[in-house]
Design a protein around this motif. Structure first.
Motif: not given
Length: 405
Positions: A40, A44, A358, A384
């Motif tokens: 993750t 991003n 997420r 997030h």
């Protein structure tokens, strides 16, 4: 409590290890990949966005989710197949709606604190991560969205974050490259962007210099504790290894729920998939046509960041589909189309797609604190906003561990 195991080598695991090392703990990080930030924390949206502190537990989110359920390109996509995990998560999400205002204010405060730690650590350790401190511009195409943003601004102000309304002309002055027709916007000058992958790797190297031991390629088989000694069993290169520590901090992203269950705790993290594209700006025309100011398009739920001179990141959407890391073409295409609509001069010939899960808590608040056992701690569930909040929650959990010392 001198030796601490940190489970997870993403942004929260690495910042946690670093914050603990600064306090003198002997830290070992276990990560199943060969390098930091490979899930993750890899690609991003790049925003360090206190201005995006509004939690999702608002009645309008439910209405939008139902409306978009049958659209494969919708900003929020819900797989209707029921599972107990999904049902329990949404039940708690709905139960958290009355706390929407308080949680938004608390998140804004946390984001402001995180910004200070993150920048200070980078400066002290010489971490280069394509930091761009040119603010974030939220853009709105209609009056309803703009007026809702005005109400959110009041909550952000209560959390200590000023942001100002801007007219379409002011929006064009802030970011001349933006094309299209807009009702208005909100601009937060204090927000920033940066490359989470570069930062995590740079801080991991700094943590190693401070004595942190990283165990890469380590699949965690089990973790258990008797309240005094925490035992971590890992499988590394086909060999099983068992190590004991005074305490353990779970920073396992979407894997935190299963790890917590082994330790007797309930951490109801759900994997919410997000997508991104990294547009390679390979020619002078594309570099000139791409924005330098970070954007958040509230209608499409997309965010942007300019990473150095030659990369333009666009990310967003939310997909509730369990542990599924597939990169779907029908979810990537809206990101490419958005670039072509808002920045037609940017070539998308080289747009690298990515998807990440997420780790979201139902109330949108990260789980930071002790478990039931005195030597178990959690720093997970940032959703997030992991990049935005990580430095503050790492410092907080290091303080909690230190108080047990």
């Amino acid at each position: 409590m001198h030796t601490i195991a940190v489970l997870g080598g993403g942004i929260t695991g690495v910042t946690t290890a670093y914050a603990l090392a600064r306090r003198g703990f002997a830290v070992t990080v276990f990560e199943r990949h060969r390098y930091p930030a490979m899930e993750t924390s890899f690609a991003n949206g790049g925003q360090l966005s206190a201005s995006n502190a509004e939690v999702w537990t608002h009645p309008s989110t439910i209405a939008k989710g139902l409306k978009w359920m049958l659209r494969s390109d919708a900003p929020l996509l819900l797989n209707p197949r029921p599972t107990w995990h999904k049902l329990s998560w949404f039940a708690e999400f709905i139960a958290s709606i009355p706390h929407y205002e308080d949680n938004t204010i608390a998140t804004a405060k946390l984001a402001i604190a995180a910004r200070r730690h993150l920048f200070d650590w980078a400066e002290e350790e010489g971490v280069e991560f394509d930091l761009k401190q040119q603010g974030i511009l939220h853009i709105y195409r209609n009056q309803a969205g703009f007026e809702h943003a005005g109400r959110v601004s009041g909550l952000l102000a209560a959390g200590g974050l000023p942001r100002r309304a801007v007219t379409p002309d002011e929006m064009r002055a802030i970011e001349p490259a933006l094309q299209g027709s807009y009702y208005g916007g909100y601009y937060t000058e204090s927000d920033a962007t940066g490359d989470i992958h570069k930062y995590t790797n740079g801080l991991a190297a700094a943590a190693e210099r401070r004595g942190v031991r990283f165990v890469w390629g380590a699949e965690i088989g089990s973790v258990e504790t008797d309240g005094r000694v925490a035992t971590v069993r890992v499988d590394q290169d086909g060999r099983e290894d068992r190590q004991c520590f005074d305490g353990v901090v779970v920073c396992g992203g979407v894997g935190s729920r299963a790890l917590a269950a082994q330790l007797g705790d309930r951490v109801n993290v759900y994997p919410v998939k997000g997508y991104s594209i990294t547009v390679q700006l390979q020619d002078d025309a594309s570099r000139a046509a791409a924005p330098t100011v970070s954007l958040l398009d509230d209608e499409t739920k997309l965010v942007t960041s300019r990473l150095g001179a030659d990369r333009f990141r666009v990310a967003g959407t939310a997909e509730f589909n369990g542990i599924n890391r597939d990169i779907r073409a029908d979810r990537i295409q809206p990101l490419v189309d958005w670039v072509q609509q808002c920045f037609p001069g940017v070539s998308t010939r080289q747009a690298v797609p990515w998807a990440g899960l997420r780790p979201m808590m139902p109330d949108m608040m990260p789980r930071v604190g002790r478990g039931k056992r005195p030597n178990v701690f959690y720093n997970t569930g940032h959703g997030h906003l992991g990049w935005t909040l990580c430095a503050a929650t790492a410092d907080l959990i290091a303080g909690v561990v230190e108080s047990q010392h």
